[in-house]
Write an enzyme that holds these catalytic residues in place. Sequence first.
Site, mmCIF file in Angstrom:
data_model
loop_
_atom_site.group_PDB
_atom_site.id
_atom_site.type_symbol
_atom_site.label_atom_id
_atom_site.label_comp_id
_atom_site.label_asym_id
_atom_site.label_seq_id
_atom_site.Cartn_x
_atom_site.Cartn_y
_atom_site.Cartn_z
ATOM 1 N N THR A 179 -7.868 -4.437 0.116
ATOM 2 C CA THR A 179 -6.712 -4.988 0.856
ATOM 3 C C THR A 179 -6.969 -6.433 1.309
ATOM 4 O O THR A 179 -6.061 -7.247 1.316
ATOM 5 C CB THR A 179 -6.397 -4.118 2.096
ATOM 6 O OG1 THR A 179 -7.588 -3.957 2.851
ATOM 7 C CG2 THR A 179 -5.883 -2.761 1.695
ATOM 8 N N ASP A 239 -12.303 5.085 -3.695
ATOM 9 C CA ASP A 239 -12.896 3.762 -3.928
ATOM 10 C C ASP A 239 -13.810 3.749 -5.158
ATOM 11 O O ASP A 239 -14.331 2.685 -5.520
ATOM 12 C CB ASP A 239 -13.718 3.310 -2.713
ATOM 13 C CG ASP A 239 -12.832 2.849 -1.559
ATOM 14 O OD1 ASP A 239 -11.721 2.369 -1.839
ATOM 15 O OD2 ASP A 239 -13.263 2.964 -0.395
ATOM 16 N N LYS A 241 -14.742 -4.881 -9.475
ATOM 17 C CA LYS A 241 -16.189 -5.014 -9.729
ATOM 18 C C LYS A 241 -16.627 -4.059 -10.838
ATOM 19 O O LYS A 241 -17.421 -4.413 -11.707
ATOM 20 C CB LYS A 241 -16.993 -4.759 -8.446
ATOM 21 C CG LYS A 241 -16.786 -5.850 -7.386
ATOM 22 C CD LYS A 241 -17.699 -5.688 -6.194
ATOM 23 C CE LYS A 241 -17.229 -4.670 -5.177
ATOM 24 N NZ LYS A 241 -15.939 -4.971 -4.522
ATOM 25 N N ARG A 288 -23.657 -1.787 -4.131
ATOM 26 C CA ARG A 288 -22.944 -1.464 -2.895
ATOM 27 C C ARG A 288 -23.961 -0.820 -1.964
ATOM 28 O O ARG A 288 -24.265 0.371 -2.072
ATOM 29 C CB ARG A 288 -21.780 -0.517 -3.190
ATOM 30 C CG ARG A 288 -20.797 -0.422 -2.036
ATOM 31 C CD ARG A 288 -19.565 0.372 -2.423
ATOM 32 N NE ARG A 288 -18.578 0.316 -1.378
ATOM 33 C CZ ARG A 288 -17.659 -0.630 -1.248
ATOM 34 N NH1 ARG A 288 -17.551 -1.589 -2.116
ATOM 35 N NH2 ARG A 288 -16.814 -0.603 -0.236
ATOM 36 N N ASP A 293 0.820 -1.211 0.000
ATOM 37 C CA ASP A 293 0.000 0.000 0.000
ATOM 38 C C ASP A 293 0.861 1.271 0.000
ATOM 39 O O ASP A 293 0.707 2.154 -0.851
ATOM 40 C CB ASP A 293 -0.815 -0.029 1.305
ATOM 41 C CG ASP A 293 -2.231 0.424 1.127
ATOM 42 O OD1 ASP A 293 -2.627 0.725 -0.003
ATOM 43 O OD2 ASP A 293 -2.948 0.472 2.141
ATOM 44 N N ASP A 328 -6.236 5.302 -4.893
ATOM 45 C CA ASP A 328 -6.271 4.196 -3.933
ATOM 46 C C ASP A 328 -5.111 3.283 -4.325
ATOM 47 O O ASP A 328 -5.177 2.576 -5.340
ATOM 48 C CB ASP A 328 -7.605 3.448 -3.967
ATOM 49 C CG ASP A 328 -7.769 2.583 -2.711
ATOM 50 O OD1 ASP A 328 -6.741 2.278 -2.079
ATOM 51 O OD2 ASP A 328 -8.911 2.225 -2.375
ATOM 52 N N GLU A 352 -5.152 7.508 -0.130
ATOM 53 C CA GLU A 352 -5.680 6.874 1.074
ATOM 54 C C GLU A 352 -4.682 6.907 2.232
ATOM 55 O O GLU A 352 -5.079 6.891 3.396
ATOM 56 C CB GLU A 352 -6.108 5.424 0.784
ATOM 57 C CG GLU A 352 -6.889 4.863 1.948
ATOM 58 C CD GLU A 352 -7.583 3.538 1.681
ATOM 59 O OE1 GLU A 352 -7.277 2.886 0.689
ATOM 60 O OE2 GLU A 352 -8.434 3.180 2.511
ATOM 61 N N SER A 392 -12.667 -5.015 -4.321
ATOM 62 C CA SER A 392 -12.071 -3.858 -5.008
ATOM 63 C C SER A 392 -12.875 -3.353 -6.195
ATOM 64 O O SER A 392 -13.942 -3.868 -6.528
ATOM 65 C CB SER A 392 -10.645 -4.166 -5.471
ATOM 66 O OG SER A 392 -10.637 -4.883 -6.692
ATOM 67 N N HIS A 426 -18.912 -4.346 4.125
ATOM 68 C CA HIS A 426 -18.805 -3.216 3.190
ATOM 69 C C HIS A 426 -20.066 -3.007 2.356
ATOM 70 O O HIS A 426 -20.215 -1.985 1.697
ATOM 71 C CB HIS A 426 -17.613 -3.409 2.242
ATOM 72 C CG HIS A 426 -16.296 -3.407 2.954
ATOM 73 N ND1 HIS A 426 -15.126 -3.777 2.343
ATOM 74 C CD2 HIS A 426 -15.970 -3.077 4.232
ATOM 75 C CE1 HIS A 426 -14.130 -3.684 3.211
ATOM 76 N NE2 HIS A 426 -14.616 -3.264 4.365
ATOM 77 N N ILE A 437 -3.867 0.560 -3.005
ATOM 78 C CA ILE A 437 -4.374 -0.820 -3.067
ATOM 79 C C ILE A 437 -5.807 -0.804 -2.581
ATOM 80 O O ILE A 437 -6.072 -0.610 -1.398
ATOM 81 C CB ILE A 437 -3.569 -1.814 -2.207
ATOM 82 C CG1 ILE A 437 -2.182 -2.025 -2.803
ATOM 83 C CG2 ILE A 437 -4.316 -3.164 -2.166
ATOM 84 C CD1 ILE A 437 -1.482 -3.265 -2.296
ATOM 85 N N ASP A 438 -6.711 -0.968 -3.518
ATOM 86 C CA ASP A 438 -8.122 -1.073 -3.168
ATOM 87 C C ASP A 438 -8.415 -2.570 -3.029
ATOM 88 O O ASP A 438 -7.967 -3.367 -3.854
ATOM 89 C CB ASP A 438 -8.951 -0.459 -4.301
ATOM 90 C CG ASP A 438 -10.435 -0.469 -3.994
ATOM 91 O OD1 ASP A 438 -10.801 -0.346 -2.816
ATOM 92 O OD2 ASP A 438 -11.223 -0.599 -4.946
#
Length: 336
Positions: free
Chosen positions: A134, A276, A249, A263, A52, A129, A75, A246, A222, A131-132
């Site tokens: 994680t 995100d 999608k 979501r 990250d 981001d 982030e 992540s 989430h 690393i979206d």
Amino acid sequence: MTHPWSTHSLATELDTGIAAVREAGLLCRKVQSQIDRGALEKKDKSPVTVADFGSQALICNALVSRFGFEPIIGEEDSAALREIGNESLFSKVVEQVRILRPEANTDTICQWIDLGGCKEYSDRFWTLDPIDGTKGFLRGQQYAISLALLINGVIEVAVVGCPNLGPDLNGDRQDGTVFAAIRGAGVWQLPMTTEGQAKPVKVSPQTDTTLIRFCESVEAAHSSHGDAARIAEHLNIQAEPARLDSQAKYAVVCRGEAEAYLRLPRDGKYKEKIWDHAGGVLILTEAGGRVTDIRGNDLDFTRGYRLENNLGVIVTNGHMHDAVIKAILELGIGQF
Ligand code: AMP
Ligand code: MG
């Protein structure tokens, strides 16, 4: 290699973004390949932390080298790395970044990370981001590196790198896929680690709501899986949802392997973070899809690092967007 966007006024921004995300992808892949099962069982999150920070350092450095100082809403910030007790974590970040930037030292790496520490809205800014997803990264599954440029609150350029997403969602991962878009010009997918032809991407043409497949987070914390199942039942959707981590999608809907990404908020309090979504939103809309919040409102990227004016996110190929929003209303989802 010349690409279809070569003559666009934002071509330099897109080319720089693609190169930066690819480089960060190399670092992430290397770190992910070194994760051992023992670390996972001990719930050791340090590999993703190293990747990250390393990813953010590389991308911020690439942007500042090409464009000078520009606000980057990222982030991470380096404060956690500098904390007492995190020395070994910090030295692993330095070791990984130096593979690609041999000249870097601890101070420069912190400075690069902190270039991404902006939180406020401005007329021109990047959001990142590093690393979206994680959790997906730690599980050896999907994750994404997402970068977008916003001008006057509008997403103009997006790069979403998916190192574990091959040409087919369920096929060989090969060397991953990067999705690149410029507003009004289109969206293309390219291989993540090698040069290659940029291929245009389009959403699924499916208009029959009962035949769609939707995707959602792996993490139930989430997004409400229960509410998604209620929507599926209401719309008579037959297929099981695809669960992946992540902004992969968005990528999957963007290239037609699913028709929607739901979501759904677990409470009325969580505010989605712009990093995100910004990258994902542009690749999706350029592929012909539609994104709103659960009430059907456009996502508002002018409020700083959070989507203050929105609740949840609904992504579709466009054709069944209104039907999904109507189902949410009829089922009373999101009324807290
Ligand atoms: P996903 O991979 O779709 O599960 O989403 C990962 C993202 O979820 C992370 O980058 C977090 O910023 C975000 N996140 C963390 N907590 C929540 C929450 N309570 N609701 C929605 N998103 C969250
Ligand atoms: Mg994220």
